[in-house]
Design a protein around this motif. Structure first.
Motif, PDB file in Angstrom:
ATOM      1  N   GLU A  92      -9.593   6.356   8.121  1.00 27.58           N
ATOM      2  CA  GLU A  92      -9.799   6.747   6.727  1.00 27.58           C
ATOM      3  C   GLU A  92      -9.027   5.809   5.795  1.00 27.58           C
ATOM      4  OE1 GLU A  92      -8.340  10.607   5.742  1.00 27.58           O
ATOM      5  OE2 GLU A  92      -9.560  10.739   3.958  1.00 27.58           O
ATOM      6  N   PHE A 135      -5.260  -1.684  -2.223  1.00 26.11           N
ATOM      7  CA  PHE A 135      -5.791  -1.829  -0.863  1.00 26.11           C
ATOM      8  C   PHE A 135      -6.703  -3.051  -0.765  1.00 26.11           C
ATOM      9  CE2 PHE A 135      -9.377  -1.111   2.003  1.00 26.11           C
ATOM     10  CZ  PHE A 135      -8.713  -1.024   3.212  1.00 26.11           C
ATOM     11  N   ARG A 137      -1.504   5.748  -9.722  1.00 26.79           N
ATOM     12  CA  ARG A 137      -1.953   5.695 -11.113  1.00 26.79           C
ATOM     13  C   ARG A 137      -3.472   5.658 -11.094  1.00 26.79           C
ATOM     14  NH1 ARG A 137       2.334   6.786 -11.778  1.00 26.79           N
ATOM     15  NH2 ARG A 137       4.059   5.914 -12.979  1.00 26.79           N
ATOM     16  N   LEU A 197     -14.959   4.435   1.816  1.00 31.28           N
ATOM     17  CA  LEU A 197     -14.306   5.545   1.115  1.00 31.28           C
ATOM     18  C   LEU A 197     -13.526   5.036  -0.097  1.00 31.28           C
ATOM     19  CD1 LEU A 197     -13.004   7.868   3.986  1.00 31.28           C
ATOM     20  CD2 LEU A 197     -15.023   8.132   2.570  1.00 31.28           C
ATOM     21  N   ASN A 206       0.826  -1.217   0.000  1.00 34.24           N
ATOM     22  CA  ASN A 206       0.000   0.000   0.000  1.00 34.24           C
ATOM     23  C   ASN A 206       0.855   1.260   0.000  1.00 34.24           C
ATOM     24  OD1 ASN A 206      -3.133  -0.410   0.327  1.00 34.24           O
ATOM     25  ND2 ASN A 206      -2.107  -2.135   1.289  1.00 34.24           N
ATOM     26  N   ALA A 257      -8.546   9.283  13.248  1.00 31.70           N
ATOM     27  CA  ALA A 257      -9.214   9.553  11.972  1.00 31.70           C
ATOM     28  C   ALA A 257      -8.397   9.149  10.734  1.00 31.70           C
ATOM     29  CB  ALA A 257      -9.628  11.015  11.897  1.00 31.70           C
ATOM     30  N   PRO A 258      -7.103   9.530  10.652  1.00 33.72           N
ATOM     31  CA  PRO A 258      -6.354   9.149   9.443  1.00 33.72           C
ATOM     32  C   PRO A 258      -6.250   7.639   9.274  1.00 33.72           C
ATOM     33  CG  PRO A 258      -5.127  10.722  10.778  1.00 33.72           C
ATOM     34  CD  PRO A 258      -6.299  10.331  11.583  1.00 33.72           C
ATOM     35  N   PRO A 304     -16.015  11.864  11.600  1.00 33.71           N
ATOM     36  CA  PRO A 304     -16.190  13.049  12.438  1.00 33.71           C
ATOM     37  C   PRO A 304     -16.437  12.711  13.906  1.00 33.71           C
ATOM     38  CG  PRO A 304     -17.661  13.091  10.514  1.00 33.71           C
ATOM     39  CD  PRO A 304     -17.088  11.734  10.602  1.00 33.71           C
ATOM     40  N   ALA A 359       2.074   1.699  -3.524  1.00 29.54           N
ATOM     41  CA  ALA A 359       0.995   2.220  -4.386  1.00 29.54           C
ATOM     42  C   ALA A 359       0.772   3.699  -4.119  1.00 29.54           C
ATOM     43  CB  ALA A 359      -0.283   1.435  -4.151  1.00 29.54           C
ATOM     44  N   ARG A 405     -17.148   6.152  -8.466  1.00 33.07           N
ATOM     45  CA  ARG A 405     -17.274   7.419  -9.207  1.00 33.07           C
ATOM     46  C   ARG A 405     -16.813   7.234 -10.644  1.00 33.07           C
ATOM     47  NH1 ARG A 405     -13.941  11.916  -7.887  1.00 33.07           N
ATOM     48  NH2 ARG A 405     -12.504  10.455  -6.946  1.00 33.07           N
ATOM     49  N   GLY A 435      -3.167  15.571  18.858  1.00 36.87           N
ATOM     50  CA  GLY A 435      -3.311  14.491  19.829  1.00 36.87           C
ATOM     51  C   GLY A 435      -4.712  13.927  19.704  1.00 36.87           C
ATOM     52  N   PRO A 441     -11.936   9.967  17.871  1.00 34.77           N
ATOM     53  CA  PRO A 441     -10.840  10.858  18.295  1.00 34.77           C
ATOM     54  C   PRO A 441      -9.983  11.231  17.089  1.00 34.77           C
ATOM     55  CG  PRO A 441     -11.001   8.959  19.756  1.00 34.77           C
ATOM     56  CD  PRO A 441     -11.958   8.731  18.635  1.00 34.77           C
ATOM     57  N   PRO A 442      -9.601  12.479  16.995  1.00 36.70           N
ATOM     58  CA  PRO A 442      -8.889  12.953  15.807  1.00 36.70           C
ATOM     59  C   PRO A 442      -7.651  12.140  15.456  1.00 36.70           C
ATOM     60  CG  PRO A 442      -9.472  14.773  17.229  1.00 36.70           C
ATOM     61  CD  PRO A 442      -9.850  13.541  17.964  1.00 36.70           C
ATOM     62  N   ALA A 443      -6.958  11.634  16.476  1.00 34.43           N
ATOM     63  CA  ALA A 443      -5.738  10.889  16.189  1.00 34.43           C
ATOM     64  C   ALA A 443      -6.047   9.599  15.426  1.00 34.43           C
ATOM     65  CB  ALA A 443      -5.016  10.572  17.495  1.00 34.43           C
ATOM     66  N   ARG A 494     -26.278   5.388  -8.882  1.00 35.07           N
ATOM     67  CA  ARG A 494     -25.620   5.716  -7.619  1.00 35.07           C
ATOM     68  C   ARG A 494     -26.338   5.115  -6.404  1.00 35.07           C
ATOM     69  NH1 ARG A 494     -24.299  11.721  -7.594  1.00 35.07           N
ATOM     70  NH2 ARG A 494     -23.311  11.161  -9.533  1.00 35.07           N
ATOM     71  N   ALA A 547      -6.638  18.210  14.092  1.00 30.64           N
ATOM     72  CA  ALA A 547      -6.439  17.180  15.108  1.00 30.64           C
ATOM     73  C   ALA A 547      -5.087  17.411  15.770  1.00 30.64           C
ATOM     74  CB  ALA A 547      -6.479  15.826  14.445  1.00 30.64           C
ATOM     75  N   ARG A 559      -4.226   2.837  -5.899  1.00 29.87           N
ATOM     76  CA  ARG A 559      -4.132   2.724  -4.438  1.00 29.87           C
ATOM     77  C   ARG A 559      -5.323   1.971  -3.869  1.00 29.87           C
ATOM     78  NH1 ARG A 559      -3.107   9.022  -3.584  1.00 29.87           N
ATOM     79  NH2 ARG A 559      -4.638   8.987  -5.259  1.00 29.87           N
ATOM     80  N   ASP A 560      -6.508   2.265  -4.415  1.00 32.26           N
ATOM     81  CA  ASP A 560      -7.712   1.583  -3.915  1.00 32.26           C
ATOM     82  C   ASP A 560      -7.710   0.108  -4.309  1.00 32.26           C
ATOM     83  OD1 ASP A 560      -8.549   4.023  -2.888  1.00 32.26           O
ATOM     84  OD2 ASP A 560      -9.617   4.561  -4.722  1.00 32.26           O
ATOM     85  N   ASP A 590      -8.431   3.874  -9.084  1.00 30.73           N
ATOM     86  CA  ASP A 590      -7.175   4.361  -8.520  1.00 30.73           C
ATOM     87  C   ASP A 590      -6.369   3.147  -8.065  1.00 30.73           C
ATOM     88  OD1 ASP A 590      -5.180   5.453  -6.786  1.00 30.73           O
ATOM     89  OD2 ASP A 590      -6.391   7.278  -6.632  1.00 30.73           O
TER      90      ASP A 590
END
Lengths: 520, 237
Positions: B192, B215, A36, B198, A28, B188-189, B181, A31, B205, A136, B184-186, B50, A134, B211-212, B209
């Motif tokens: 995601e 994955f 691409r 996602l 990953n 989130a990434p 949302p 990629a 769409r 922490g 905890p913000p930490a 959709r 964000a 990457r997808d 990609d």
């Protein structure tokens, strides 16, 4: 024997799973390093548009793009940041571009580095935006530089943050064009106020228009419209403009400027929302002088392409949505004109017919089975169920038009109304414009803007065409609504609805039955 | 080759038993109902699929564990797994065979939804790109769910637990993106990055990609590899 092998086997299993996990992560990461993309859409809406490639090819030297993209950002900007990053990578691959992606929210930055980045971004014109970040486990509100700076020769242009991922290419291409074609001065959009128009400057619509130019309220008080205004936007006035107002607007147009008018002719009564009040905006004689004639007495109606509108009431008085013939869905849109290019449909509620007396473009026209009705005074949908032969005239009509040229002033053969603003010196009368006047008129205003995303794209395109050549307008339409369904009969709709719900299962059972029968 | 033989046997068993005639109709009727009856499809009047591609990832979280729950759990409960493990077939071949069998059933389910785009294309100007992307995304997403379902099924002898465990994991990965949302913000990434929803939305769409795709492929490989390891570990018990 077994006792000594088991721990070893467990260790082996753990190691294998760890290796698999590591392999998956590495794959990953790889990629991510070499992205691409394959765009499968028919209009290539996720691929760089020809205009973008053309602009990149026009550059006679390297373009530096400094993207200030906070990575620790929260929705709704998160997807937009990814889209900006991906589109910029495509810019880099397609032209002589030096791309620098910086993260102003990086917690690893020390104070000096943060300040230096902040000053550089400010120097490029990248705005500081209050964002939720964000830090922490907490969310904090902080002003962070967020935007993209384009640097080319001695020119620079900044792109403001976007919220929708679909807007990424449009916003970036605009920035690119500004530096390549030296359009770095921000135009000013004057928004008429003071005659009951909605306040667009302080509305959510402003976020759609500010990327095109600075917005400024213009109140007509007899004085000339400021020379800094490049385009005058007139949306849904409720009180008619007077003779002096017309003169001021006319003289503004005679400077070779642009007018975008979205006018309502049947606004709802303030006391009874179902009652429609006939209205003259006072602009009609002016527009007629420029070749755009509006029949304010009639209203377009289409029973076959009626849009759902929240206009009827149930037994409890609650507003309900019904298909309303006075809310026609327009499909006949000019595919070539920058204002409507790429748009598949447009809702134009309570629109009045337009006739062009000069060479211009009809942007939107009602369907072949449409009609016009005189003296429309109510939203009561039952009134429009059947044809009224006395008041109804069958036939398609235009409801939006664009004119570009050098028409004579509407006051060239008329007495010019005096100014009441005594302290202001009256500028000399201009009978012929110094440059081309661009005029977009649509006879559906505030209701149209509330009737779907395409109406907003129409407005943005109209403003863009008025300010520039509209070459980027098609880019925006690519991200708008899907095309409408064709007109269907109730039987077709039933067939689709129930056929598709039960049909595939029936097919499966039939195949299963055949299989069993074949086996026997 | 051995994997393909097992896959063929699996597919055949799906259509010999009532499974295919219960699970597939449930998926097809629910999808048809949701897209064309419960949604105001004709009122909105847009030539798009959709709504189907928004609904299918969710219904897959139920549909896929229903397919995978019996694959190993039932074999274990009935004692067949021990017999299977004595066959001259590697654990990975066995897992791949089961996976491809279930994947074929998933493919059949999606094949039976082809009347959806065909009907929409007949009454509007349908852009086939996002439809192709949507189907490719559903195959990848379904494959990843299958790999997870297989892993849970291999780890238990109870079909109900296999179903609930598979559903819980698939659903968690599905809602990860929607819960951004709220977490905890930490976190989130990370959420995601592993959000199936996602990743799928991008492909649906009409943008494939790399990457997808990587994955989903790596999620499938990881799931199947772990399942094979779970089976190997059983040999030593």
């Amino acid at each position: 024997m077994a006792a000594s092998t088991r721990p070893r086997a467990r260790l082996q299993t753990a190691c294998t799973i760890a290796l698999l996990l590591l392999g998956a992560v590495l794959l990953n990461v790889l990629a991510d390093l070499y992205p691409r993309r394959l765009d499968l859409t028919a209009d290539g809406r996720h691929t760089l548009a020809p205009i973008t490639r053309e602009l990149l090819a026009e550059a006679e030297g390297p373009i530096t793009i400094r993207a200030y993209l906070p990575q620790r950002i929260q929705p709704p900007y998160r997807q937009a940041v990814r889209a900006l990053r991906d589109t910029l990578a495509e810019f880099e691959a397609a032209g002589d571009v030096r791309l620098e992606v910086l993260d102003p929210s990086d917690p690893g930055l020390d104070e000096a580095a943060r300040r230096s980045m902040d000053e550089a971004a400010a120097g490029h014109g990248v705005a500081a935006v209050p964002l939720q970040l964000a830090e922490g486990d907490a969310l904090i509100q902080r002003e962070v530089r967020f935007g993209v700076a384009f640097l080319y020769r001695e020119r620079q242009a900044a792109v403001a943050p976007i919220e929708r991922a679909a807007d990424a290419e449009y916003a970036l291409t605009r920035g690119l064009r500004a530096v390549i074609r030296d359009e770095t001065r921000r135009p000013v959009i004057g928004v008429l106020a003071g005659h009951g128009e909605p306040d667009l400057v302080d509305s959510p619509l402003a976020t759609l228009l500010t990327p095109l130019g600075d917005m400024q309220r213009v109140v007509l008080d007899g004085r000339p419209i400021p020379a800094t205004i490049d385009l005058l936007l007139i949306v849904g006035p409720r009180q008619p403009y007077g003779e002096r107002d017309r003169y001021v607007i006319d003289q503004f147009a005679m400077r070779g400027r642009a007018l975008v008018a979205m006018l309502d002719y049947r606004p709802p009564s303030t006391v009874f929302p179902d009652v429609l009040v006939p209205l003259e905006t006072g602009l009609e004689p002016l527009l007629a002088a420029y070749g755009v004639e509006i029949d304010t007495e009639r209203t377009a109606l289409d029973r076959t392409r009626a849009l759902p509108a929240p206009v009827a009431r149930d037994a409890n008085g609650r507003v309900i949505t019904v298909n309303h013939p006075l809310f026609p869905r327009i499909r006949d849109l000019d595919p070539e004109h920058p204002v409507t290019r790429g748009l598949s449909s447009l809702a134009t509620p309570l629109a009045a017919p337009i006739t062009l007396a000069v060479e211009g473009r009809i942007l939107a026209r009602t369907g072949p089975e449409a009609a016009t009705l005189s003296g429309v005074a109510t939203l009561d949908v039952a009134r429009y169920a059947a044809v009224d032969p006395k008041r109804e005239t069958a036939g398609s009509v235009a409801v939006a038009a664009a004119v570009s040229g050098r028409p004579a002033s509407a006051f060239v053969d008329r007495e010019r109304p005096p100014t009441e603003a005594a302290e202001t010196a009256e500028p000399p009368f201009t009978a012929r414009p110094r440059g081309d006047v661009r005029l977009v008129v649509v006879t559906s205003g505030t209701r149209m803007l509330a009737a779907g995303e395409n109406a907003l794209v129409f407005l943005q395109n109209a403003v863009e065409w008025g300010l520039t050549d509209g070459a980027l307008a098609g880019l925006r339409a690519r991200a708008a609504e899907d095309p409408p369904l064709e007109d269907t009969t109730a039987a077709t709709r039933r067939l689709v609805r129930y056929g598709l719900t039960i049909g595939p299962t029936a097919l499966l059972l039939l195949l299963g039955g055949l299989r069993r029968w074949g086996r026997r | 080759m051995k994997a393909l033989t097992i896959a063929r046997r699996e597919v055949s068993s799906y259509f010999d038993l009532p499974i295919a005639y219960v699970v597939l109709p449930a998926f097809l009727i629910l999808s048809g109902l949701y897209v064309f009856v419960l949604q105001p499809f004709f009122l909105v009047g847009r030539t798009t699929l959709r709504p189907f591609f928004e609904f299918a990832p969710f219904i897959f979280t139920l549909f896929v564990p229903a397919i995978t729950m019996r694959l190993f759990a039932e074999e274990r409960r009935s004692g067949n797994l021990e017999v299977l493990l004595t066959w001259p077939v590697g654990d990975l071949s066995l897992v791949l065979g089961k996976f491809f069998g279930a994947f074929a059933l998933l493919g059949a389910a999606l094949l039976l939804t082809l009347p959806f785009p065909l009907a929409v294309a007949a009454i509007g100007d349908l852009d086939w790109g996002p439809v192709l992307g949507g189907y490719l995304g559903l195959m990848l997403l379904g494959g990843a769910y299958l790999a997870i379902g297989l892993l849970v099924s291999a780890a238990t002898r109870n079909q109900i637990i296999a179903f609930i465990g598979g559903f819980a994991l698939c659903f968690a990965l599905y809602v990860a993106g929607k819960a951004l949302p709220l977490v905890p913000p930490a976190l989130a990434p990370w959420l995601e990055a592993i959000s199936f929803d996602l990743r799928f939305a991008g492909i649906a769409r009409g943008v494939v990609d790399l990457r997808d795709v990587v994955f989903f492929v790596s999620a499938i490989a990881l799931g199947l590899g772990c399942t094979a390891e779970v089976l190997t570990a059983r040999r030593w018990r």
